[in-house]
Design a protein around this motif. Structure first.
Motif, PDB file in Angstrom:
ATOM      1  N   LYS A  20     -45.178  32.593 -11.178  1.00 24.57           N
ATOM      2  CA  LYS A  20     -45.021  31.204 -11.792  1.00 24.57           C
ATOM      3  C   LYS A  20     -43.554  30.877 -11.757  1.00 24.57           C
ATOM      4  O   LYS A  20     -42.597  31.573 -11.881  1.00 24.57           O
ATOM      5  CB  LYS A  20     -45.344  31.609 -13.276  1.00 24.57           C
ATOM      6  N   ALA A  21     -43.348  29.758 -11.501  1.00 22.13           N
ATOM      7  CA  ALA A  21     -42.009  29.009 -11.206  1.00 22.13           C
ATOM      8  C   ALA A  21     -41.531  28.745 -12.401  1.00 22.13           C
ATOM      9  O   ALA A  21     -42.188  28.661 -13.424  1.00 22.13           O
ATOM     10  CB  ALA A  21     -42.046  27.668  -9.984  1.00 22.13           C
ATOM     11  N   GLY A  22     -40.109  28.401 -12.149  1.00 17.61           N
ATOM     12  CA  GLY A  22     -39.662  27.887 -13.592  1.00 17.61           C
ATOM     13  C   GLY A  22     -39.750  26.572 -13.819  1.00 17.61           C
ATOM     14  O   GLY A  22     -40.611  25.702 -12.738  1.00 17.61           O
TER      15      GLY A  22
ATOM     16  N   ALA B 152     -35.854  25.012  -9.646  1.00 14.10           N
ATOM     17  CA  ALA B 152     -37.292  25.546  -9.391  1.00 14.10           C
ATOM     18  C   ALA B 152     -38.194  24.592  -8.532  1.00 14.10           C
ATOM     19  O   ALA B 152     -38.897  24.872  -7.691  1.00 14.10           O
ATOM     20  CB  ALA B 152     -37.956  26.058 -10.739  1.00 14.10           C
ATOM     21  N   SER B 153     -37.947  23.163  -9.179  1.00 14.21           N
ATOM     22  CA  SER B 153     -38.801  22.357  -8.465  1.00 14.21           C
ATOM     23  C   SER B 153     -38.578  22.119  -7.034  1.00 14.21           C
ATOM     24  O   SER B 153     -39.585  21.782  -6.231  1.00 14.21           O
ATOM     25  CB  SER B 153     -38.855  20.855  -9.173  1.00 14.21           C
ATOM     26  N   VAL B 154     -37.302  22.034  -6.734  1.00 10.31           N
ATOM     27  CA  VAL B 154     -36.761  22.092  -5.337  1.00 10.31           C
ATOM     28  C   VAL B 154     -37.310  23.128  -4.267  1.00 10.31           C
ATOM     29  O   VAL B 154     -37.987  22.747  -3.203  1.00 10.31           O
ATOM     30  CB  VAL B 154     -35.275  22.000  -5.050  1.00 10.31           C
ATOM     31  N   VAL B 155     -37.206  24.397  -4.877  1.00  8.27           N
ATOM     32  CA  VAL B 155     -37.851  25.685  -4.161  1.00  8.27           C
ATOM     33  C   VAL B 155     -39.438  25.511  -4.177  1.00  8.27           C
ATOM     34  O   VAL B 155     -39.564  25.900  -2.979  1.00  8.27           O
ATOM     35  CB  VAL B 155     -37.358  26.898  -4.892  1.00  8.27           C
ATOM     36  N   VAL B 156     -39.823  25.051  -4.996  1.00  9.42           N
ATOM     37  CA  VAL B 156     -41.456  25.237  -4.905  1.00  9.42           C
ATOM     38  C   VAL B 156     -41.849  24.268  -4.031  1.00  9.42           C
ATOM     39  O   VAL B 156     -42.700  24.491  -2.797  1.00  9.42           O
ATOM     40  CB  VAL B 156     -42.163  24.728  -6.184  1.00  9.42           C
TER      41      VAL B 156
ATOM     42  N   LEU C 278     -23.387  27.445 -12.920  1.00  8.74           N
ATOM     43  CA  LEU C 278     -22.376  28.509 -13.566  1.00  8.74           C
ATOM     44  C   LEU C 278     -23.138  29.244 -14.799  1.00  8.74           C
ATOM     45  O   LEU C 278     -22.762  30.323 -14.906  1.00  8.74           O
ATOM     46  CB  LEU C 278     -20.994  27.892 -13.419  1.00  8.74           C
ATOM     47  N   LEU C 279     -23.529  28.395 -15.699  1.00  7.40           N
ATOM     48  CA  LEU C 279     -24.287  28.845 -16.942  1.00  7.40           C
ATOM     49  C   LEU C 279     -25.387  29.352 -17.110  1.00  7.40           C
ATOM     50  O   LEU C 279     -25.757  29.972 -18.253  1.00  7.40           O
ATOM     51  CB  LEU C 279     -23.873  27.422 -17.846  1.00  7.40           C
ATOM     52  N   ASP C 280     -26.262  29.287 -15.962  1.00  9.40           N
ATOM     53  CA  ASP C 280     -27.705  29.848 -16.308  1.00  9.40           C
ATOM     54  C   ASP C 280     -27.663  30.698 -14.929  1.00  9.40           C
ATOM     55  O   ASP C 280     -27.260  30.607 -13.803  1.00  9.40           O
ATOM     56  CB  ASP C 280     -28.592  28.593 -16.282  1.00  9.40           C
ATOM     57  N   GLY C 281     -28.936  31.596 -14.938  1.00  8.20           N
ATOM     58  CA  GLY C 281     -29.204  32.408 -13.808  1.00  8.20           C
ATOM     59  C   GLY C 281     -30.556  33.411 -14.297  1.00  8.20           C
ATOM     60  O   GLY C 281     -31.155  32.925 -15.108  1.00  8.20           O
ATOM     61  N   GLN C 282     -30.562  34.140 -13.609  1.00 11.31           N
ATOM     62  CA  GLN C 282     -31.829  34.876 -13.463  1.00 11.31           C
ATOM     63  C   GLN C 282     -31.696  36.419 -12.746  1.00 11.31           C
ATOM     64  O   GLN C 282     -30.662  36.509 -11.908  1.00 11.31           O
ATOM     65  CB  GLN C 282     -33.157  34.392 -12.769  1.00 11.31           C
ATOM     66  N   ALA C 283     -32.148  37.505 -13.511  1.00  9.28           N
ATOM     67  CA  ALA C 283     -31.956  38.930 -12.744  1.00  9.28           C
ATOM     68  C   ALA C 283     -33.046  38.970 -11.858  1.00  9.28           C
ATOM     69  O   ALA C 283     -34.392  39.128 -12.141  1.00  9.28           O
ATOM     70  CB  ALA C 283     -31.811  39.935 -13.762  1.00  9.28           C
ATOM     71  N   VAL C 284     -32.795  39.105 -10.529  1.00  9.67           N
ATOM     72  CA  VAL C 284     -33.845  39.092  -9.432  1.00  9.67           C
ATOM     73  C   VAL C 284     -33.640  40.466  -8.639  1.00  9.67           C
ATOM     74  O   VAL C 284     -32.591  40.841  -8.379  1.00  9.67           O
ATOM     75  CB  VAL C 284     -33.744  37.972  -8.538  1.00  9.67           C
TER      76      VAL C 284
ATOM     77  N   GLY D 285     -36.645  29.992 -11.938  1.00  9.93           N
ATOM     78  CA  GLY D 285     -36.128  29.505 -13.353  1.00  9.93           C
ATOM     79  C   GLY D 285     -35.095  30.310 -13.848  1.00  9.93           C
ATOM     80  O   GLY D 285     -34.222  31.235 -13.261  1.00  9.93           O
ATOM     81  N   GLN D 286     -34.645  30.201 -15.319  1.00  7.57           N
ATOM     82  CA  GLN D 286     -33.574  30.768 -15.911  1.00  7.57           C
ATOM     83  C   GLN D 286     -34.175  31.572 -17.124  1.00  7.57           C
ATOM     84  O   GLN D 286     -34.943  31.276 -17.659  1.00  7.57           O
ATOM     85  CB  GLN D 286     -32.604  29.717 -16.526  1.00  7.57           C
ATOM     86  N   SER D 287     -33.375  32.808 -17.089  1.00  6.10           N
ATOM     87  CA  SER D 287     -33.595  33.841 -18.165  1.00  6.10           C
ATOM     88  C   SER D 287     -32.564  34.694 -18.567  1.00  6.10           C
ATOM     89  O   SER D 287     -32.011  35.294 -17.605  1.00  6.10           O
ATOM     90  CB  SER D 287     -35.247  34.517 -18.030  1.00  6.10           C
TER      91      SER D 287
END
Length: 301
Positions: free
Chosen positions: A134-136, A141-145, A268-274, A121-123
Motif C-alpha cells: 500500500k502506497a502512501g 508517494a503519488s509521484v513514485v506510484v 527534512l521533517l518527515d520520513g519512513q523506516a525502510v 508515505g510517512q510514519s
C-alpha cells in the motif's frame, strides 16, 4: 554486457558508469547533449529524447537499461510548477525508455529503474519492506506510484523490471553536503522533533545494488535501496556531529523550516523506516550497513 544508462552524467550515474567500466562492460549514456561529452573505448554518448533519435541506428543489441533520469527533489522550493516538473521529468524519461525498448530489434534482458522510498508515505512508528504494497497518500508517494507504473510496462514487453526504491543517498554530492553545512557552522541539531526516520544508503551501495539487480535474474519488482539500519533524525545528526567533531545541539524548529521551504520541508521533517529485506534475502552484502563508517568514508577523505 552492453548497457544503456539514462542520467549517466549525474552524481549516481557517474559512479555507476565508473564501476561498470571496471567490470569491462560497454556503456551507452543516453543524454540530451551528447556533443558536450567525449566518447571513449567503453563509453558512448547517444543523443536521446529528440525526434531524430533512431535507436536501431545508434545502439547495438543491449543486454540492459538503467534509468536514473529525473529532476532533483531538493533543487528548489516546491511550487506547483516545480511539483509538475518533478513528476514529468520522471515520466518523460521512463516513457522514453519504453519507446527505446519498442524500437530495438531485440529486447534487453532487464530494466533497472530508479524509484524512491517515498512510495511508503510517512510514519514515525511503522517499518516498511518490499512486502508493503500500500502506497502512501502524499505528493512523493503519488509521484513514485506513477513512476513505477510506467516502468512496469517494460515487464509487459518481456523485459525483467526492477525498481530500486532509494533512500537518502550519502556521497560527496547530493543531500549530504547540505546536511553538513550547519555542523561546520557549529549550529547543527535536530530538524523539527528529531523523531522522524531517515532511511539512508551510501552511494557505493547504490551502485552495488544496481549491479546486483542487473545480474540476478530472479530479482524483479520493488527493491529497497536503503542500508539495513535506518536512523531517527536525532541519532543521524548526533552521528554526523561526532564524525565531524562538531556539536549537535541547536534544533531547527519545524515551523521555521516549513516557512522557509514550504512543501519541500517534508524532505527534512518527515520520513519512513525502510528495510532492504529483499536485498538481504537474496544475498547482497552491504559495504556500509552502519551509519558512522558510511559518513566517515565520505567526510574524512
Amino acid at each position: 554486457m552492453k548497457i544503456a544508462v539514462t542520467g549517466g552524467t549525474g552524481f549516481v550515474g557517474q559512479k555507476l558508469v565508473q564501476a561498470l567500466k571496471k567490470e569491462g562492460h560497454d556503456i551507452y549514456i543516453l543524454t540530451r547533449s551528447p556533443e558536450k561529452h567525449q566518447n571513449t573505448d567503453q563509453v558512448t554518448y547517444v543523443g536521446w529524447l529528440k525526434e531524430s533519435f533512431s535507436p536501431e541506428k545508434k545502439l547495438p543489441v543491449l543486454d540492459a537499461i538503467v534509468n536514473l533520469a529525473g529532476e532533483s527533489l531538493n533543487s528548489g522550493r516546491w511550487t506547483e510548477e516545480k511539483k509538475q516538473s518533478i513528476l514529468q521529468s520522471r515520466i518523460e524519461a521512463t516513457e522514453g525508455v519504453l519507446v527505446l525498448i519498442d524500437a530495438l530489434p531485440e529486447k534487453p534482458d532487464v530494466l533497472v529503474n530508479a524509484s524512491a522510498v517515498g512510495f511508503y508515505g510517512q510514519s514515525k512508528t511503522k517499518t516498511f519492506t518490499e512486502e508493503t504494497t500500500k502506497a502512501g497518500n502524499d505528493f512523493l508517494a503519488s509521484v513514485v506510484v506513477e513512476w513505477e507504473e510506467r516502468a512496469a510496462k517494460a515487464k509487459e514487453k518481456g523485459v525483467r523490471t526492477v525498481y530500486v526504491r532509494f533512500g537518502i543517498i550519502l556521497g560527496e554530492e547530493g543531500a549530504l553536503p547540505k546536511m553538513v553545512l550547519p555542523y561546520k557552522m557549529m549550529v547543527g541539531g535536530n530538524l523539527g522533533s528529531g523523531e522522524q526516520w531517515m532511511s539512508w544508503i551510501h552511494v557505493q551501495d547504490v551502485v552495488g545494488l544496481i549491479q546486483f539487480a542487473l545480474i540476478h535474474p530472479d530479482l524483479e519488482g520493488p527493491l529497497n535501496g536503503t542500508a539495513p539500519n535506518p536512523k531517527r533524525n536525532k541519532d543521524f545528526g548526533q552521528t554526523l556531529g561526532d564524525v565531524l567533531n562538531r556539536p549537535h545541539w541547536l534544533p531547527a524548529p519545524a515551523f521555521a523550516l516549513k516557512a522557509a521551504l514550504g512543501d519541500m520541508s517534508t524532505l527534512l521533517l518527515d520520513g519512513q523506516a525502510v528495510i532492504p529485506k529483499k536485498a538481504l534475502r537474496e544475498g547482497y552484502s552491504f559495504k556500509y550497513p552502519e551509519l558512522e563508517p558510511a559518513l566517515a568514508s565520505i567526510l574524512e577523505n
